[in-house]
Write a protein that holds these residues in place. Structure first.
Motif, short mmCIF file in Angstrom:
data_model
loop_
_atom_site.label_atom_id
_atom_site.label_comp_id
_atom_site.label_asym_id
_atom_site.label_seq_id
_atom_site.Cartn_x
_atom_site.Cartn_y
_atom_site.Cartn_z
N ALA A 52 21.14 -5.24 -2.27
CA ALA A 52 21.57 -6.47 -3.06
C ALA A 52 22.96 -6.59 -3.51
O ALA A 52 23.68 -7.57 -3.39
N ASN A 53 23.79 -5.39 -3.97
CA ASN A 53 24.80 -5.32 -4.08
C ASN A 53 25.92 -5.59 -3.12
O ASN A 53 26.95 -6.13 -3.33
N ALA A 54 25.32 -5.26 -2.06
CA ALA A 54 26.34 -5.36 -0.87
C ALA A 54 26.54 -6.95 -0.62
O ALA A 54 27.52 -7.31 0.10
N ALA A 55 25.54 -7.74 -0.80
CA ALA A 55 25.79 -9.30 -0.68
C ALA A 55 26.62 -9.80 -1.56
O ALA A 55 27.13 -11.16 -1.50
N ARG A 56 27.41 -9.19 -2.19
CA ARG A 56 28.53 -9.86 -3.37
C ARG A 56 29.62 -10.03 -2.76
O ARG A 56 30.38 -10.85 -3.17
N LEU A 57 30.22 -9.31 -1.65
CA LEU A 57 31.31 -9.42 -1.10
C LEU A 57 31.20 -9.11 0.61
O LEU A 57 30.79 -8.24 1.00
N ARG A 58 31.98 -9.91 1.26
CA ARG A 58 31.99 -9.50 2.91
C ARG A 58 33.51 -10.15 3.38
O ARG A 58 33.77 -11.34 2.91
N ILE A 59 33.95 -9.36 4.11
CA ILE A 59 34.94 -9.67 5.09
C ILE A 59 34.31 -10.36 6.31
O ILE A 59 33.69 -9.66 7.04
N LEU A 60 34.66 -11.82 6.67
CA LEU A 60 34.17 -12.37 7.83
C LEU A 60 35.48 -12.45 8.64
O LEU A 60 36.46 -12.96 8.41
N THR A 61 35.34 -12.46 9.91
CA THR A 61 36.29 -12.40 10.91
C THR A 61 35.81 -13.48 12.14
O THR A 61 34.69 -13.61 12.41
N ALA A 62 36.98 -14.03 12.85
CA ALA A 62 36.50 -14.71 13.96
C ALA A 62 35.98 -14.09 15.30
O ALA A 62 35.68 -14.30 16.18
N VAL A 63 36.92 -12.72 15.45
CA VAL A 63 37.10 -12.14 16.70
C VAL A 63 36.39 -10.57 16.17
O VAL A 63 36.42 -10.22 15.16
N ARG A 64 35.91 -9.73 17.06
CA ARG A 64 35.48 -8.66 17.14
C ARG A 64 36.91 -7.56 17.06
O ARG A 64 36.64 -6.35 16.45
N GLU A 65 37.56 -7.81 18.09
CA GLU A 65 38.72 -6.69 18.48
C GLU A 65 39.93 -7.58 17.81
O GLU A 65 40.15 -8.40 17.54
N GLY A 66 41.06 -6.49 18.07
CA GLY A 66 42.37 -6.86 17.41
C GLY A 66 42.71 -6.57 15.97
O GLY A 66 41.38 -6.13 15.21
N PRO A 67 43.77 -6.77 15.41
CA PRO A 67 44.07 -6.49 14.07
C PRO A 67 43.38 -7.02 13.20
O PRO A 67 43.15 -6.69 12.18
N GLN A 68 42.95 -8.36 13.38
CA GLN A 68 42.13 -9.24 12.35
C GLN A 68 40.59 -9.29 13.02
O GLN A 68 40.07 -10.05 12.42
N GLY A 69 40.35 -8.13 13.83
CA GLY A 69 38.96 -8.20 14.13
C GLY A 69 37.95 -7.27 13.32
O GLY A 69 38.35 -6.36 12.66
N ALA A 70 36.78 -7.62 13.46
CA ALA A 70 35.69 -6.77 12.83
C ALA A 70 35.62 -5.30 12.84
O ALA A 70 35.91 -4.54 11.96
N ARG A 71 35.96 -4.88 14.12
CA ARG A 71 35.83 -3.50 14.51
C ARG A 71 37.05 -2.88 13.97
O ARG A 71 37.13 -1.69 13.32
N GLY A 72 38.36 -3.12 14.24
CA GLY A 72 39.38 -2.52 13.63
C GLY A 72 39.50 -2.51 12.22
O GLY A 72 39.88 -1.53 11.59
N LEU A 73 39.09 -3.36 11.34
CA LEU A 73 39.06 -3.76 9.96
C LEU A 73 37.97 -2.60 9.51
O LEU A 73 38.33 -1.89 8.38
N ASN A 74 36.94 -2.42 10.21
CA ASN A 74 35.62 -1.50 9.76
C ASN A 74 36.63 -0.10 9.63
O ASN A 74 36.21 0.90 8.70
N VAL A 75 37.30 0.24 10.81
CA VAL A 75 37.81 1.48 10.91
C VAL A 75 38.73 1.72 9.61
O VAL A 75 38.74 2.89 9.11
N ARG A 76 39.49 0.82 9.38
CA ARG A 76 40.66 1.15 8.39
C ARG A 76 39.69 1.08 7.00
O ARG A 76 40.16 2.08 6.04
N ILE A 77 38.83 0.25 6.62
CA ILE A 77 38.08 0.34 5.45
C ILE A 77 37.36 1.69 5.40
O ILE A 77 37.32 2.35 4.30
#
Length: 636
Positions: free
Chosen positions: A454-479
């Motif tokens: 339930a707490n996890a639904a308080r905030l989420r980063i959403l991206t347009a793409v999966r790869e690249g600097p603004q992609g979900a995969r790269g952001l997850n590795v950095r996080i």
């Protein structure tokens, strides 16, 4: 260089696409190259979300500089090929053996053409059937019987004005078996359906029969729980208004995923419920219909028993499904909203209940008038119900209409409560690190898995793409790397081990054996000394534990693509757009991402990227609207 070679050299095809073309070549070396290329592109089209491939517009699928055949020459080669069936409209038998089907301008893999044909046939079957026999006495009367009229007036006090679309939707459901209720967030779709279900229960009880068996379902577990929660809240509001609690007691209080509803079979893509073993239900209500792909919708419709009602809820301005098909749009093409041109409600038996002719549902016999598609559609437009902190409606309307000037002006003015524009900010993890890290680090402090989810639904980063600097995969590795520094005793080993206490997980492929499906979100927490991955189950208060090594394919879920976030809502959304144009950008993507926010929306991106996104539609190639008899001018 032939066409297939050019596509291969351009890197446009997957290995599987190319293998399909080569297998046809091995079976018949004389197969024209354009037919082999069409087979490969039909396969590629499915991965891109299309039901088929249009040889008149190959640039929509492959943007590489290819010397394409003329549409006329390509169509002639397809029509002459032994690998391509060209059936008469709606004919199932003539396409039974060929691996490809060329129909109404689209080249299909045979399986997906069959899904589309079966879906159209099933929808017509549901919509053309008479309501359940126990409701026959009421079916032939446009006016409600006295015992329901009083209840109807209680449920819909504004119905007398004639302008209340919620009451029209509920009244229509009493007379028709196939109903679509569409609208944006907060337009009252679930409230409308809850009151409709109360009417159906009252109708049955007054007739002296058992109350209808009702199921609430959605494509994802989170969407199903959100729907059930909304129904529970709507029921509480009804009892406060004086509606008999005994009626409300017959409404379902929980929701289920479509996969669980249909009954998954381990290690199989089939379901326990199908045409020969239909669902034991009288009413099936499905939320987030825009997310449902073509194969799943076809299987759902075939499992709905004769005489049962199917109610589809959705927002037509959201992104289409991740997998192949744009089912909701196809159905809506053939079903104008009540009150629109060609779609005004009449409640006449011939209009609503004439069965479709056998064979082709549109052109059964030369010279005959096409049978109207027997569905009803209500589009709700009444104001948005949002938290006081978020004023999203004006921005969402501008995005939906592709009005980039207004959208950018609203973002820059800063006058919309809860909406923040970080123009030109390509890295919120750098500029807002402390704020974001504080939320993710707190997930590990929950007292139990249900609370953590339930707490996890308080905030989420959403991206347009999966790869690249603004992609979900790269952001997850950095996080994950950032979180590693916040964990006591973290070192190289802890950083290398991506399974850690508080890690969010996103399932990326269906596993019928585990009953885990694409889009399901879980969290890693220690159960005693063992780290387990917890995912929602049938009871939202009792998540299911899995050993991480036993999970199907998955990624982290601190950041996720907008596509994967469909069906979910988050208190705070950070929509991070790529620095440069990407073909996945569209107004539907921005609209869907923005409307995932409940209380606060942050948009990080540039003017150029936003303008480009709002200039594009996320259209799909599909023949469903045509199969259902949509007017030519409504077809995309």
């Amino acid at each position: 260089m032939n066409l297939l070679q050019a596509l291969t050299k351009a890197g446009a095809l997957r290995t599987l696409d190319h293998a399909l073309a080569q297998s046809l070549r091995r079976l018949d070396p004389d197969t024209p190259d354009s037919v082999l290329a069409a087979a490969a592109l039909a396969s590629l089209a499915v991965v891109d979300g299309h039901a088929g491939f249009d040889p008149a517009e190959p640039q929509r699928l492959v943007e590489a500089p290819i010397d394409w055949p003329t549409p006329e020459a390509w169509c002639q080669a397809l029509e002459s090929s032994r690998w391509v069936a060209c059936p008469q409209a709606g004919d199932a038998e003539s396409a039974a053996d060929a691996p490809l089907v060329f129909e109404h301008g689209l080249v299909y893999l045979r399986r997906y053409r069959e899904y589309e044909r079966r879906l159209a046939e099933g929808l017509r079957r549901i919509g053309s059937a008479h309501p359940h026999p126990r409701e026959q006495a009421d079916r032939d009367h446009a006016q409600l019987p006295a015992h329901l009229a009083e209840l109807f007036a209680q449920l819909f006090p504004d119905a007398a004005t004639g302008e209340d679309l919620q009451s029209r939707a509920a009244g229509t459901a009493l007379h028709h078996n196939l109903l679509l209720v569409t609208g944006g967030p907060g337009t009252g779709k679930t409230t409308t359906i809850t009151r409709m279900l109360v009417l159906l229960v009252a109708q049955a009880l007054q007739a002296g029969t058992a109350p209808p068996r009702i199921a609430l379902a959605a494509p994802t577990g989170r969407a199903a729980e959100r729907m059930a929660e909304s129904v529970r809240n709507a029921v509480q509001a009804l009892t406060a208004l004086g509606i008999d609690p005994a009626l409300c007691a017959h409404l379902p209080t929980t929701g289920t995923t479509l996969h669980r509803l249909l009954g998954t079979i381990p290690d199989s893509s089939g379901f326990r419920h199908h045409a020969d073993n239909p669902l034991p239900l009288d009413v099936v209500v499905v939320d987030e219909a825009s997310m449902i792909d073509l194969p799943l919708m076809a299987k759902l419709v075939e499992a709905v028993p004769d005489g049962a009602r199917l109610v589809l809820l959705g927002d037509p301005d959201q992104l289409p499904s991740v997998e192949a098909g744009d089912v909701l749009s196809g159905i809506l093409e053939a079903t104008p909203p009540i009150g629109a041109a060609h779609g005004r409600e009449t409640h006449t038996p011939t209009d609503a209940h004439t069965p479709a002719p056998a064979g082709d549902p549109i052109h059964a016999q030369p010279g005959t008038k096409p049978t109207p598609f027997p569905a009803r559609h209500i589009h709700l437009t009444r104001g948005w119900r949002q938290s006081a902190e978020l004023d999203l409606a004006p921005l969402a309307a501008a995005v939906r209409e592709g009005d980039s000037a207004t959208a950018l002006s609203l973002l820059r003015d800063g006058e919309l409560s809860g909406v923040h524009f970080h123009e030109g900010n390509a890295d919120p993890l750098q500029t807002h690190r402390e704020h974001l890290l504080a939320h993710w680090a707190s997930l590990a402090e929950a007292t139990d898995p249900a609370q953590a989810l339930a707490n996890a639904a308080r905030l989420r980063i959403l991206t347009a793409v999966r790869e690249g600097p603004q992609g979900a995969r790269g952001l997850n590795v950095r996080i994950e790397d950032l979180l590693a520094g916040t964990r006591r005793g973290a070192g190289p080993a802890a950083t290398a081990n991506r399974y850690f206490h508080g890690r969010l997980l996103l399932i990326t492929e269906n596993s019928y054996r585990h009953r885990l499906f694409n889009g399901d979100i879980g969290i890693c927490l220690r159960d005693g000394g063992t780290l387990m991955a917890w995912f929602p189950g049938d009871d939202p208060h009792n998540p299911r534990p899995f050993h991480p090594a036993a999970l199907p394919a998955h990624d982290s879920a601190f950041a996720m693509t907008v596509h994967k976030a469909q069906g979910s809502e988050f208190d705070e959304v950070w929509l991070v757009l790529p620095e440069r144009h990407n073909r996945v950008l569209s107004r539907e993507l921005l609209y869907t991402g923005m409307t995932r926010a409940r209380r606060e929306l942050h948009v990080a991106g540039s003017e150029d990227v936003i303008r480009e996104a709002l200039s594009r539609h996320a259209g799909r190639w599909s023949g469903l609207g045509w199969r259902l008899g949509a007017p030519q001018e409504t077809l995309r």
